[in-house]
Every structure is written in C-alpha cells, then in structure tokens.
Design an enzyme around this catalytic site. Structure first.
Site, PDB file in Angstrom:
ATOM      1  N   THR A 144     -11.070  -5.060  -7.572  1.00 33.97           N
ATOM      2  CA  THR A 144     -11.532  -4.768  -6.217  1.00 33.97           C
ATOM      3  C   THR A 144     -10.418  -4.148  -5.382  1.00 33.97           C
ATOM      4  O   THR A 144      -9.329  -4.717  -5.263  1.00 33.97           O
ATOM      5  CB  THR A 144     -11.998  -6.069  -5.531  1.00 33.97           C
ATOM      6  OG1 THR A 144     -12.997  -6.694  -6.341  1.00 33.97           O
ATOM      7  CG2 THR A 144     -12.543  -5.799  -4.141  1.00 33.97           C
ATOM      8  N   GLU A 145     -10.691  -2.975  -4.819  1.00 35.67           N
ATOM      9  CA  GLU A 145      -9.737  -2.291  -3.933  1.00 35.67           C
ATOM     10  C   GLU A 145      -8.356  -2.107  -4.577  1.00 35.67           C
ATOM     11  O   GLU A 145      -7.337  -2.076  -3.890  1.00 35.67           O
ATOM     12  CB  GLU A 145      -9.604  -3.056  -2.609  1.00 35.67           C
ATOM     13  CG  GLU A 145     -10.924  -3.254  -1.879  1.00 35.67           C
ATOM     14  CD  GLU A 145     -11.572  -1.949  -1.442  1.00 35.67           C
ATOM     15  OE1 GLU A 145     -10.838  -0.992  -1.154  1.00 35.67           O
ATOM     16  OE2 GLU A 145     -12.817  -1.890  -1.396  1.00 35.67           O
ATOM     17  N   LEU A 146      -8.347  -2.013  -5.895  1.00 36.80           N
ATOM     18  CA  LEU A 146      -7.115  -1.829  -6.680  1.00 36.80           C
ATOM     19  C   LEU A 146      -6.100  -2.953  -6.463  1.00 36.80           C
ATOM     20  O   LEU A 146      -4.888  -2.758  -6.628  1.00 36.80           O
ATOM     21  CB  LEU A 146      -6.462  -0.471  -6.375  1.00 36.80           C
ATOM     22  CG  LEU A 146      -7.303   0.770  -6.689  1.00 36.80           C
ATOM     23  CD1 LEU A 146      -6.481   2.044  -6.469  1.00 36.80           C
ATOM     24  CD2 LEU A 146      -7.849   0.750  -8.110  1.00 36.80           C
ATOM     25  N   TRP A 296      -4.768  -0.668  -2.577  1.00 31.99           N
ATOM     26  CA  TRP A 296      -4.718   0.702  -2.064  1.00 31.99           C
ATOM     27  C   TRP A 296      -5.046   0.753  -0.571  1.00 31.99           C
ATOM     28  O   TRP A 296      -5.171   1.829   0.003  1.00 31.99           O
ATOM     29  CB  TRP A 296      -5.656   1.609  -2.861  1.00 31.99           C
ATOM     30  CG  TRP A 296      -7.139   1.466  -2.584  1.00 31.99           C
ATOM     31  CD1 TRP A 296      -7.811   0.349  -2.214  1.00 31.99           C
ATOM     32  CD2 TRP A 296      -8.120   2.508  -2.675  1.00 31.99           C
ATOM     33  NE1 TRP A 296      -9.147   0.604  -2.078  1.00 31.99           N
ATOM     34  CE2 TRP A 296      -9.373   1.932  -2.355  1.00 31.99           C
ATOM     35  CE3 TRP A 296      -8.081   3.859  -3.006  1.00 31.99           C
ATOM     36  CZ2 TRP A 296     -10.566   2.659  -2.350  1.00 31.99           C
ATOM     37  CZ3 TRP A 296      -9.271   4.581  -3.000  1.00 31.99           C
ATOM     38  CH2 TRP A 296     -10.492   3.988  -2.675  1.00 31.99           C
TER      39      TRP A 296
END
Length: 452
Positions: A144-146, A296
């Site tokens: 999730t979301e890097l 990120w």
C-alpha cells in the site's frame, strides 16, 4: 535501458460523514454507496474507460507494455457500479502485454501492525482475487502506497514474490541512483520508483508555472534516453490520465505519442516489471529499518501521511484494538449470522484513505490530501471515523458477543435441564421396574422419586 510504466488503480469505499442509522445492515450504516457510485462513474468516464481503450490501441499498434496494481476495493466497485471498466482490464490482461502487481486487497495499513497475520491475510485475499477475476498469479508485490521496510520485504519474499516495489528516495539511496535493481538484506529484489520522472507526468504535467511546461512526448522520451542507469521505473496513479490532468490538458495525446517517441531511441525498451527482475542483477543492498519505514507519500516519503498526528494515531490504535478483540473472539463470533458482515467492515476500516483524510500537514502536501478527501477538514474526518469505530465496536461487535454469550448460557441451562429430566426419568423407570419385580407399590414423593 529498460523502461517500465506502472499504474496504481484504487478507489476506496468512502464512509458516511454521519452514520446512517436507517441502514438495514452494517454496510448501509457506514458506507456511502451513493457517493462511491458517483465518484467511480465520474472517474471511469474521465479516466478508466478512455485510458484503457487507448492503451489497448497502443498495445495493438506498438506492442506497448504496462503494469497495473489494482486493489480489491476497486474491483468490488467495478462489479457493483460499472462492469465495463473491469471488462476492459480483463481485455488488457489477455493481450499478454500487461502485468498485474499484487498488493493488499483493501489497500490497508496492515503492514504496520505488530502482528503480521493481518498483513498476510490481506495479501492472500488479493492474490485469490487476481486468480478468480483475471486468472493470473502475480510475481511482483507492491505494498500500500509503496510503504516499505526490511520486515515487509521479508514477508513478501516468504510469500513467494520475486520482487517488491518501493520509492527511490534519497533517504535510502544516499548517493546511489534509483535506476538499478537492488535487494533487501534477505535477498528480496527491489524495484525503485524514479519519483522525479514519474512526478513530471503525475504532478507537473498541467503546471503552467513549471519551467518545463508544456511536457511533450518527444521531450519526455529524450529525458528517458539521456538518463543513466539500467532501468527507469515510472510509477503513478492511473487517475493521472483524465482525472488529475483533464483531457483538455493534452494528457491523452501525450500518452498516445509516447510509444512512438520512445521507439526513436534504440537503447530504450519498454518492458513488464518481471522482465526487469529476469534481465538485471541487483547492484547493491537497501536497508530500511522499521523505525525508518518509507513510502511514496508527501515530501517526507514516510508514513506520516497516515500516522503523522495524534488524531491518526488514536484512530489507528483504536482500530487495532477492535481487530484484536475480533481475532480473540473469532471462533465465537463465527457462530453469528453477522460475522461475515462484521469482518468485512473491519477490513474496510483498515483502508489507508481513512487515515489519509485526517492528515493536518501544510501547504502543498495538504492540498493533495484535501483533493482526495470528501470531508470538509481533517478534524471532520477524524470525528466521523472515530464515531464509526465506537459505534461498530459497542453497538455491533460487543453487542453481538453479548447475544452469543446469553445464547450460550441459555443453551447450557437447557442442556442441564434436559440432562436432569433424563436422569430423573431413568431413576423413576428403574424404581418402577424394581417395584414390579418385588410386587411392591412404587415409592411416593416422600421417597423423593416420582413416576414419569
């Protein structure tokens, strides 16, 4: 030079600002279906449908290759609101030029739980969904979301993935370049997002005050061609095309001509992410401790976008507390007809967007947070989310447990009464039998036996 284009495809199940007390079930009570339908179809018409149709053309004409990470929440909304969108994604996968990247089913923050069970469960759910919907088994994982650290890399490696995606930030690279393949201390291969070249499209494409505006396909291809390294991973929200940057900005024309311009540079090759893992060898090790977890998001590129203030931390801890209670009482709760409903809502509450809305950062980062939020302020988002958490915990989970406990007590008493009745009947039967054999009258009540 290998080039990858990867798109994150996600829509959260947005929650009501105020609990819908007229809802017939938990979903109707908490999830704003009308809002979700409105947003989904709006973005579908502006982004998903035209972008998918265009990429199908690019694959057919130029053998273009792309990668998608599609959340379970998104696929659920496709099935509920617009199946044509899902059909287009299926068509893309069937071309053989599209690779699907695994992630958490509910786009959750479960990787930040102390117990890895929740995280693994959400990944396995997503893998099963890919198999059921697309008939594929993903080889590459992106959290999730890097969100990334050594522990997350190890878990994903243990689950059989060949590589993991994360942000190519200087926080973990220092002087090194993101344009190479790396590995974790446990040997998990790491693909790094080139955030500058990605954000040139994702964030700056429509920025008229940007010194490189307007960004054209030939200019961008030249930037790619002049970048040193072995691989450039371009990674962005899929909504970049048509939603974040409207059709009028020229974003679709940019995408249409990009494969043509890239092909003019012989040393550039657009590939799927698993090809990078096969063709390249890791050039070094990336070490990210749990206390230095990256992502990120925002300028900090850490987890502060979701857990950076007190409101977010309170929400997160309360959610974990509810989760622990559900896990501890799972066997008993499974006896309830509402268990599946309760468990699904618990999963939806884990979605990272619920915490993202509560962010209180300033200026540029805050503008992005508010753009995605359907709340008037982070404080409204916090109040609404916490209200749902407490309502969910006390009026449903614990109330259901109370009913189950009462039913269990009632069943135990019933069983005791039945057993006592049987025992008394057996005693009376034996007493009657003895009396008949001895030609005596049965014992009366004073002898504490009653003939049944």
């Amino acid at each position: 030079m290998l080039i990858t284009f990867t798109f994150e495809v996600h829509q959260p199940h947005r929650l009501y600002k105020n609990i819908n007390k007229k809802g017939n079930n938990l979903w109707e009570r908490y999830v704003d279906t009308n809002l979700n339908k409105e947003v989904f179809n709006k973005v579908a018409n502006k982004c998903y449908i035209p972008a998918n149709e265009l990429i199908l053309e690019l694959i057919d004409e130029y053998d273009f290759k792309v990668n998608y990470s599609i959340t379970g929440c998104f696929i659920e909304q496709c099935l509920e609101f617009n199946e044509y969108v899902l059909d287009l994604f299926k068509d893309l996968v069937k071309t053989g030029n599209v690779e699907l990247i695994a992630e958490t089913y509910h786009h959750s923050l479960s990787s930040l739980y102390e117990n890895e069970e929740e995280f693994i469960e959400d990944i396995e759910l997503h893998k099963k969904l890919y198999k059921d919907v697309f008939g594929v088994k993903p080889k590459i994982f992106r959290n999730t979301e890097l969100i990334y650290n050594n522990r997350i890399a190890k878990i994903s490696k243990d689950l059989g993935f060949e590589a993991i995606f994360t942000e190519g930030t200087e926080k973990i690279l220092s002087w090194r370049s993101p344009n190479y393949l790396y590995q974790s201390p446990d040997g998990m291969k790491i693909l790094l997002r080139n955030y500058r070249l990605s954000d040139d499209i994702g964030f700056r494409f429509s920025a008229r005050d940007w010194d490189q505006y307007p960004l054209t396909a030939d200019k961008y291809a030249l930037w790619l061609a002049s970048t040193p390294g072995e691989v450039i991973n371009i990674y962005m929200d899929y909504e970049t095309f048509g939603e974040h940057h409207w059709k009028e900005s020229g974003i679709f024309e940019f995408l249409r001509y990009l494969p043509i311009e890239i092909s003019k540079h012989e040393h550039l090759e657009v590939v799927n992410v698993n090809e990078v893992v096969k063709k390249l060898k890791p050039r070094g090790e990336i070490y990210v401790h749990e206390f230095a977890t990256i992502s990120w998001a925002d300028t900090e590129r850490d987890v502060s976008a979701w857990l950076g203030n007190k409101m977010q931390k309170i929400s997160f801890e309360k959610l974990k507390e509810i989760g622990e209670f559900i896990k501890e009482n799972k066997d008993k709760l499974k006896k309830s007809e509402k268990f599946d409903e309760i468990y699904k809502i618990y999963k939806i509450l884990q979605t990272s967007d619920n915490f993202y809305y509560q962010c209180t950062k300033g200026f540029g980062d805050m503008d992005v947070h508010m753009y995605f939020s359907h709340f008037d302020s982070p404080f409204d988002a916090y109040a609404s989310y916490l209200n749902i958490l407490y309502d969910f915990e006390y009026y449903y989970i614990k109330d259901e447990m109370k009913k189950l406990n009462n039913r269990s007590d009632y069943d135990s008493k019933e069983k005791l009464i039945v057993n006592n009745d049987i025992e008394i009947k057996n005693i009376n039967d034996n007493n009657s039998k003895e009396c008949i054999e001895k030609n005596e009258e049965p014992k009366d009540e004073n002898d504490k036996f009653i003939i049944a």
